[in-house]
Scaffold this motif. Structure first.
Motif, mmCIF file in Angstrom:
data_model
loop_
_atom_site.group_PDB
_atom_site.id
_atom_site.type_symbol
_atom_site.label_atom_id
_atom_site.label_comp_id
_atom_site.label_asym_id
_atom_site.label_seq_id
_atom_site.Cartn_x
_atom_site.Cartn_y
_atom_site.Cartn_z
ATOM 1 N N CYS B 675 70.343 -8.834 -11.457
ATOM 2 C CA CYS B 675 71.582 -8.887 -11.240
ATOM 3 C C CYS B 675 72.078 -10.402 -10.236
ATOM 4 O O CYS B 675 72.921 -11.211 -10.498
ATOM 5 N N ALA B 676 70.748 -10.644 -9.068
ATOM 6 C CA ALA B 676 71.793 -11.365 -8.382
ATOM 7 C C ALA B 676 70.987 -12.753 -8.884
ATOM 8 O O ALA B 676 71.591 -14.057 -8.704
ATOM 9 N N ALA B 677 70.027 -12.935 -9.156
ATOM 10 C CA ALA B 677 69.014 -13.940 -9.895
ATOM 11 C C ALA B 677 69.893 -14.205 -11.886
ATOM 12 O O ALA B 677 70.320 -15.249 -11.888
ATOM 13 N N VAL B 678 70.320 -12.969 -12.125
ATOM 14 C CA VAL B 678 71.229 -13.537 -13.359
ATOM 15 C C VAL B 678 72.618 -13.911 -13.542
ATOM 16 O O VAL B 678 73.191 -15.029 -13.993
ATOM 17 N N LEU B 679 73.745 -13.022 -12.372
ATOM 18 C CA LEU B 679 74.599 -13.491 -12.004
ATOM 19 C C LEU B 679 74.957 -14.864 -11.064
ATOM 20 O O LEU B 679 74.902 -13.910 -9.322
ATOM 21 N N PRO B 680 75.332 -15.893 -10.636
ATOM 22 C CA PRO B 680 75.038 -16.396 -8.972
ATOM 23 C C PRO B 680 76.162 -16.121 -8.442
ATOM 24 O O PRO B 680 76.146 -16.076 -7.284
ATOM 25 N N GLN B 681 76.868 -15.698 -8.846
ATOM 26 C CA GLN B 681 77.914 -14.932 -8.161
ATOM 27 C C GLN B 681 77.316 -13.859 -7.320
ATOM 28 O O GLN B 681 79.030 -13.543 -6.190
ATOM 29 N N PHE B 682 76.850 -13.443 -7.435
ATOM 30 C CA PHE B 682 76.168 -12.273 -6.680
ATOM 31 C C PHE B 682 74.635 -12.252 -5.942
ATOM 32 O O PHE B 682 73.755 -11.410 -5.624
ATOM 33 N N THR B 683 74.567 -13.958 -5.757
ATOM 34 C CA THR B 683 73.016 -14.007 -5.435
ATOM 35 C C THR B 683 72.907 -13.431 -3.394
ATOM 36 O O THR B 683 72.246 -13.343 -3.414
ATOM 37 N N ALA B 684 74.089 -13.110 -3.134
ATOM 38 C CA ALA B 684 74.359 -12.548 -1.440
ATOM 39 C C ALA B 684 73.686 -10.647 -1.880
ATOM 40 O O ALA B 684 73.521 -10.291 -1.263
ATOM 41 N N ILE B 685 74.134 -10.318 -2.781
ATOM 42 C CA ILE B 685 73.976 -9.226 -3.010
ATOM 43 C C ILE B 685 72.538 -7.921 -2.495
ATOM 44 O O ILE B 685 72.449 -6.908 -2.559
ATOM 45 N N THR B 686 71.356 -8.905 -2.017
ATOM 46 C CA THR B 686 70.323 -8.436 -1.672
ATOM 47 C C THR B 686 70.210 -8.831 -0.287
ATOM 48 O O THR B 686 69.808 -7.770 -0.092
ATOM 49 N N LYS B 687 71.091 -9.339 0.010
ATOM 50 C CA LYS B 687 71.553 -8.572 1.703
ATOM 51 C C LYS B 687 72.088 -7.850 2.599
ATOM 52 O O LYS B 687 72.645 -8.158 3.463
ATOM 53 N N ALA B 688 72.629 -7.594 1.225
ATOM 54 C CA ALA B 688 73.895 -5.822 2.166
ATOM 55 C C ALA B 688 73.129 -5.114 2.279
ATOM 56 O O ALA B 688 73.734 -4.622 3.542
ATOM 57 N N ALA B 689 71.668 -5.000 2.496
ATOM 58 C CA ALA B 689 71.585 -3.843 3.758
ATOM 59 C C ALA B 689 69.793 -4.457 3.325
ATOM 60 O O ALA B 689 69.256 -4.983 2.528
ATOM 61 N N PRO B 690 68.712 -3.897 4.042
ATOM 62 C CA PRO B 690 67.573 -4.218 4.243
ATOM 63 C C PRO B 690 66.783 -3.695 1.709
ATOM 64 O O PRO B 690 67.457 -2.390 2.002
ATOM 65 N N GLN B 691 66.188 -4.275 1.960
ATOM 66 C CA GLN B 691 65.580 -3.633 0.208
ATOM 67 C C GLN B 691 63.723 -2.878 1.038
ATOM 68 O O GLN B 691 64.253 -2.731 2.700
ATOM 69 N N ALA B 692 63.406 -1.725 0.071
ATOM 70 C CA ALA B 692 63.241 -1.096 -0.171
ATOM 71 C C ALA B 692 61.800 -1.062 1.217
ATOM 72 O O ALA B 692 61.276 -0.181 1.286
ATOM 73 N N LYS B 693 61.659 -1.995 0.945
ATOM 74 C CA LYS B 693 59.874 -2.541 1.421
ATOM 75 C C LYS B 693 60.271 -2.410 3.683
ATOM 76 O O LYS B 693 59.492 -2.194 4.427
ATOM 77 N N PHE B 694 61.352 -2.738 3.672
ATOM 78 C CA PHE B 694 61.478 -2.915 5.577
ATOM 79 C C PHE B 694 61.380 -1.463 6.036
ATOM 80 O O PHE B 694 61.997 -0.239 5.340
ATOM 81 N N ARG B 695 60.694 -1.781 6.985
ATOM 82 C CA ARG B 695 60.256 -0.699 7.841
ATOM 83 C C ARG B 695 61.022 -0.986 9.474
ATOM 84 O O ARG B 695 60.566 -3.086 9.823
ATOM 85 N N ILE B 696 61.373 -0.142 10.738
ATOM 86 C CA ILE B 696 61.574 -0.092 11.643
ATOM 87 C C ILE B 696 60.218 -0.219 12.386
ATOM 88 O O ILE B 696 60.067 1.380 12.555
ATOM 89 N N LEU B 697 60.033 -0.514 13.271
ATOM 90 C CA LEU B 697 58.461 -0.513 13.789
ATOM 91 C C LEU B 697 57.708 0.329 12.924
ATOM 92 O O LEU B 697 56.900 1.430 13.197
ATOM 93 N N GLY B 698 57.762 -0.223 11.372
ATOM 94 C CA GLY B 698 56.370 0.694 11.266
ATOM 95 C C GLY B 698 57.207 2.292 10.284
ATOM 96 O O GLY B 698 56.066 2.188 9.352
ATOM 97 N N LEU B 699 58.287 2.226 10.573
ATOM 98 C CA LEU B 699 58.865 3.585 10.334
ATOM 99 C C LEU B 699 59.951 3.439 9.168
ATOM 100 O O LEU B 699 60.717 2.631 8.630
ATOM 101 N N LYS B 700 60.406 4.073 7.805
ATOM 102 C CA LYS B 700 61.539 4.169 7.572
ATOM 103 C C LYS B 700 62.302 4.771 8.457
ATOM 104 O O LYS B 700 62.191 5.747 9.090
ATOM 105 N N ALA B 701 63.727 4.752 7.969
ATOM 106 C CA ALA B 701 64.562 5.111 9.017
ATOM 107 C C ALA B 701 64.967 6.919 8.315
ATOM 108 O O ALA B 701 65.089 7.235 7.432
ATOM 109 N N ALA B 702 65.090 7.331 9.609
ATOM 110 C CA ALA B 702 65.011 9.386 8.629
ATOM 111 C C ALA B 702 66.981 9.598 8.089
ATOM 112 O O ALA B 702 67.744 9.020 8.633
ATOM 113 N N ARG B 703 66.417 10.364 7.522
ATOM 114 C CA ARG B 703 67.981 10.731 7.050
ATOM 115 C C ARG B 703 68.519 11.915 7.489
ATOM 116 O O ARG B 703 69.409 12.016 7.317
#
Lengths: 172, 916
Positions: B675-703
């Motif tokens: 979506c961000a690539a096809v529609l430039p107005q949405f370039t920033a949306i991938t920065k709205a939150a960390p992507q799936a590979k993001f880890r804190i001290l090697g951990l996912k955040a607990a739900r």
């Protein structure tokens, strides 16, 4: 220490629907003009209504709120804060016995027991003939002449258990 | 800045704060009750006592209340001083004297500020063993439970409800140790923000009644960072789930949007997700009825349908995520992708976006509204269309109290003094609307008029502010004078606000609001400009430049298109019934939705979509901020037969079926990045939150909280063998208590949790919502990990001010065919929340409102029934007389049962016939 008999809501007497007397309305409107904010006139408005009706019913709270342009919550907050604004019906005469430390030392407990025995009611109660309501009150500022009681607006000093029958006869 | 000394250590703090605020901001623990970051200090509870010393050599010191003591340079205090510790323990013991020992059956237990403080003060043994005072409780309506026996008389409820939120049906009764917090008489709490009492109350006096039905402890629920879908403001919420049901919504702190508070629509409107009548598997039409089908069958049917069709149209939705709308656009092609708004709203949304994106003034934030010191609310009934903004506007009005405090040289947190000084005085707010609004009680002036006349007033205000803005000819003297008053007032303000939106159904109103904001900007003012949009993702969908819905309906009706894919939308809310039916009768309809609507009943194939709680997505709020919401729980974990998944995932599967490329399993990041690539107005949306590979001290955040219990048994009805916890390929959150659960320690270290990944408020020793203190850069400030969300565009400061020059003609009163206006309703106008039972019970009955003059002409009295013809349909409605309505206009409640949904604010003419 015994506590007051709670009045059960279903036992409240049936009374005619409350109507704010035109004179009272005018008096409240006048009080309102004396203050910067209408909330400040609430206490005077409550006293005006109580002077005529003896107590302040729910409908009176709403009526005062309407006249002053404040919320019913504001009016009832003031009404329930002050122990001498009555939110339940009282008898024709209200007996207030000082239960502060000075009167405790000079025989308050015996005096209270005598009132309760003679009238057959406890604190918060009203006699079946609707003549007397019995309430405690805080220090009346006459500790040198205790025990002290008030009946309506009269203060009585050095009241002993023996004198109360004659005293009460003065209040029909 | 100031330097203070706490227990022998030196700290740099903001000297204008009080010691409690400063110490909590430093991460130090001082117990408190009556103080609240948003409510200030009153010093009533005495719980926050600390010992203050004259200087470094003073060893005697004296007890002071930290909430009422300035954190000025040279302050020496001790929190751990034995006398202070003993004093705080005794205060807690006094407060506990009348508090029942009912924690095991109390719904506050486990997220109770009183529990936390009792543990913190070390008061562990009750010595009071006499009778406790008890109270009768009140029925406070469908949202809030009342249990007065638990009250510790901190007064936070009263200060929030009456002062902060402006409620009038709540108060404090009685005196000394016998005070009662409640309504004058039992009944529904009427304030639109009553739900916040459940979080403001430090104990269990006010609890969430919608949660009571199916109660579970805070520590036993699973959470995810989520976004409210019930209006365009994008307030952050923390939904709690147990056994596959959403059980409660709590506020999720976002220091630029909702901070500590939500509206009741947002808090209590979640029940639509738990409805039994939701489609949870695929359905295929058979013999004119929808029958359950396997996902494979549905996909096979759809593959054939889509491959064979010559022309497929896709209709998106402002209540669906960007990803779902984008996946639909991808599937049908940009030229076949249509807006899910009504045609009227399509124009309004496009206009509002153009104003914010291309004009010189970008949107301000919800939090920033609170610091305005004069406001013009033009045409938008914010309390009904974007309720949380009305609460912010009230704070702007109350801001006058801060000026008065400063004049008296008092600190900004002196809440008691503030109320005494401010009384009924507010910063100036001007409200225009077609009808009476809930902001009127704090408005300096109200103007009730038709939208054209409101727009003309607004345009005249702009002209008074900046003569370069076009003048309005033919105004009467009173309106001229009013425009001048408003203009002068806004110019005199340090931070004027202009608030409007699409709710009035008028592009001219939006243009007028833009002219006022731009004129103030041209005069060098820092103007706060705020527009409400129709729905949660109206801004995002509007940015996709889809074609208007009417064109799709026409193409279907005339046979130019044969298949329609409708995603999370009920077209009968978007266009007149006859027009929608004409289109759907001809079309082969595919619907992806999570609600059973009149549209789904026309479907040939119905696919079960995930609600906001069951999937991932991004939505764009009214300021143009893209915010990510995360899946709270995995439906298939509890019910393997359930096929619900995000619309974007269904559409990506269909795309793969049509292409035959076998790429079946798209992840959220893939779709979002595409979506961000096809529609430039949405370039920033991938920065709205960390992507799936993001880890804190090697951990996912607990739900789930680390104390989460019963996981091994919760599926035992299906199998006693516990499966592996659900895996989440779409986000850096784990469906588990195993994962990062910390609050971070300061501004930059590796253990910092991004604000967008905080699922619920908890910190060691802090189980109540007051735990947010531990996540903020300073108490009541921003999240240390960054407030969630990212703006899609920045202020276009280079833009020249090109004023709108169209001046609408004045409204012509015609009482024989009055104009009908849909009156927006906090409860009822929005589809999803109105499908939640407790909210549904608050929806008004249908009525028609008119002013006394019109009623008199028709010889109608209050409650009389009248036959009203709106857009061809005849309704029999009771009359409500409201002299706030101008001549020539009648109102009907939007979303009330039986009222056909004309798009909010859209207008039609009608005839009032004889009484039915």
């Amino acid at each position: 220490m015994s506590t007051a008999d709670p009045v059960k809501l279903k036992d409240l007497p049936k009374v005619a629907p409350f109507v704010l007397h035109p004179d009272d309305r005018a008096a409240i409107v006048h009080e309102k003009t004396l203050y910067d904010y209408p909330r400040a006139a609430v206490i005077e408005a409550l006293k005006i209504v109580q002077a005529r009706h003896g107590w302040v019913c729910d409908a009176a709270v709403t009526a005062i709120a309407d006249v002053l342009g404040v919320t019913a919550a504001d009016v009832d907050g003031v009404a329930t804060f002050y122990n001498l604004i009555f939110r339940q019906p009282v008898g024709r005469h209200v007996i207030k016995i000082c239960d502060s430390i000075g009167c405790f030392l000079t025989g308050y407990e015996a005096l209270r027991a005598a009132f309760e025995k003679h009238l057959g009611i406890r604190y918060g109660g009203t006699t079946p003939d609707n003549r007397f309501t019995l309430l405690p009150v805080v220090c009346l500022g006459a500790c040198d002449r205790g025990p002290v009681i008030m009946i309506d607006d009269d203060t009585h000093f050095n009241v002993g258990p023996d004198g109360i029958v004659a005293l009460l006869e003065r209040y029909a | 800045m100031a330097t203070i000394h706490v227990d022998g250590k030196e700290y740099e703090v903001d000297g204008s704060d009080n010691l409690l605020h400063a110490c909590l901001s430093l991460g130090l623990n001082i117990p408190y009750f009556c103080w609240h970051p948003a409510l200030g200090s009153v010093g009533a509870c005495r719980q926050c006592a600390v010992k203050q010393f004259k200087d470094a050599d003073d060893t005697r010191g004296r007890l002071v209340m930290s909430c009422l003591t300035s954190a000025t340079t040279g302050t020496y205090i001790s929190i751990t001083d034995p006398e202070a510790v003993a004093f705080r323990a005794s205060v807690d013991e006094f407060l506990m004297a009348n508090h029942p020992h009912d924690c095991p059956v109390c719904e506050e237990g486990g997220h109770c500020h009183l529990q936390d403080m009792t543990v913190m003060t070390g008061h562990s043994l009750r010595r009071y063993h006499f009778t406790k005072r008890t109270h009768l409780n009140q029925d406070l309506g469908p949202f809030i439970n009342h249990e007065m026996n638990r009250c510790i008389a901190c007064y936070r409820c009263d200060r929030f409800y009456r002062e902060y939120a402006g409620g009038t049906d709540f108060g404090v009764f009685g005196a000394h140790d016998n005070v009662y917090f409640g309504r004058p008489t039992p009944g529904t709490l009427e304030n639109e923000f009553s739900g916040n009492l459940t979080e403001v109350c430090p104990t269990g006096v006010f609890t969430d009644k919608t949660h009571s039905e199916r109660y579970v402890r805070k520590w036993d629920m699973q959470y995810a960072p989520s976004v409210c879908m019930h209006c365009s403001l994008g307030c952050n919420v923390s939904p709690g789930e147990r056994y596959g049901e959403i059980r409660r919504i709590e506020n999720r702190y976002n220091g630029t949007i909702n901070h500590y508070f939500l509206c009741d629509r947002g808090r209590f409107g979640y029940g639509y997700t738990n409805r039994k009548d939701r489609p949870r598997v695929a359905f295929i039409a058979q013999d004119g009825k929808l029958a359950q089908a396997s996902t494979e069958d549905a996909r096979a049917r759809l593959g054939g349908l889509l491959r064979g069709a010559k022309h497929v149209v896709g209709i998106g939705s402002p209540r669906a995520s960007l990803e779902s709308n984008f996946a639909l656009r991808e599937l049908v092609g940009a030229e076949n992708f249509f807006d899910g708004h009504s045609d009227a709203e399509h124009v309004l949304v496009a206009q509002a976006i153009a104003i914010l994106r291309d004009g010189p003034v970008a949107s301000t934030t919800l939090k920033a509204l609170e610091s305005g010191d004069a406001a013009l609310v033009l045409g938008e009934d914010v309390m009904q269309t974007a309720p949380r903004a009305a609460l912010s506007l009230r704070q702007a009005a109350r801001g006058l109290g801060q000026k008065l405090l400063a004049q008296q040289k008092l600190q900004h947190w002196q809440a008691g003094a503030l109320e005494n000084l401010a009384q009924d005085h507010y910063n100036p707010i001007f409200v225009t609307a077609t009808h009476a609004t809930r902001l009127d009680p704090i408005a300096t002036e109200t103007c009730r008029a038709a939208v054209e006349d409101q727009a003309r007033l607004g345009l005249a205000v702009a002209h008074f502010i900046d003569p370069a803005a076009p003048a309005v000819a033919g105004l009467d003297a009173a309106t001229e004078a009013r425009a001048q008053r408003i203009a002068e007032c806004l110019l005199a303000a340090e931070r004027p606000l202009v608030v409007s939106g699409t709710g009035a159904g008028s592009a001219e109103i939006l243009q007028a609001a833009a002219n006022v904001a731009w004129a103030l900007h041209a005069r060098g003012k820092t103007v706060g400009f705020f527009l409400a949009f129709p729905e949660a993702n109206s801004f995002g969908l509007g940015l996709m430049d889809a074609r208007p819905l009417g064109e799709a309906l026409d193409a279907l009706a005339n046979g130019a298109a044969e298949v329609a894919i409708v995603v999370e939308n009920d077209l009968f809310r978007r266009a007149p019934t006859a027009r929608v039916e004409a289109a759907l009768d001809k079309a082969r309809l595919v619907v992806v939705d999570h609600q059973d609507t009149p549209t789904t009943r026309h479907a040939e194939v119905l696919l079960p979509a995930a609600t906001v709680f069951e999937g991932d997505g991004t939505v764009v709020n009214n300021e143009g901020r893209a915010q990510r919401y995360f899946q709270v729980f995995d439906t298939a974990y509890y019910h393997p037969d359930i096929a619900t998944t995000e619309s974007w995932r269904w559409l990506r599967r269909l795309l793969s079926d049509v292409r035959g490329d076998g790429h079946d399993a798209s992840t959220f990041d893939e779709v979002s990045s595409a979506c961000a690539a096809v529609l430039p107005q949405f370039t920033a949306i991938t920065k709205a939150a960390p992507q799936a590979k993001f880890r804190i001290l090697g951990l996912k955040a607990a739900r789930t909280p680390h104390r989460y219990s019963g996981r091994t048994a919760m599926r035992a009805n299906l199998s006693v063998h516990e499966p592996r916890a659900s895996q989440d390929a779409d986000s850096p959150l784990a469906f588990s208590m195993e994962g990062f659960n910390g609050t971070g320690t300061d501004n930059t270290p590796a253990d910092q949790r991004p604000g967008a990944l905080v699922s619920y408020a908890w910190a060691p020793g802090w189980n109540s919502p007051q735990a947010w203190n531990k996540f903020q850069d300073e108490v009541g400030g921003h999240l240390r990990g960054g407030d969630p969300g990212v703006h899609l565009f920045t202020a276009n400061t280079q833009a020249s001010t090109t004023y709108f020059t169209h001046i609408p003609a004045a409204f012509v009163v015609d009482n024989t065919t009055p104009r009908v206006v849909a009156l927006p309703q906090i409860f009822g106008s929005e589809l999803l929340s109105s499908r939640a039972e407790p909210v549904a019970s608050r929806i008004t009955e249908a009525y028609v409102a008119m002013n006394g003059t019109l009623a008199a002409t028709l010889s109608l009295a209050e409650h009389d029934s009248v036959a009203v013809t709106i857009a061809g349909s005849v309704l029999s409605l009771p009359v409500r007389i409201s002299d706030a309505l101008p001549d020539g206009i009648i109102g009907v409640p939007d979303g009330a049962p039986g009222i056909p949904r004309i798009a909010t604010g859209a207008q039609a003419t009608l005839k009032v016939g004889a009484a039915a």
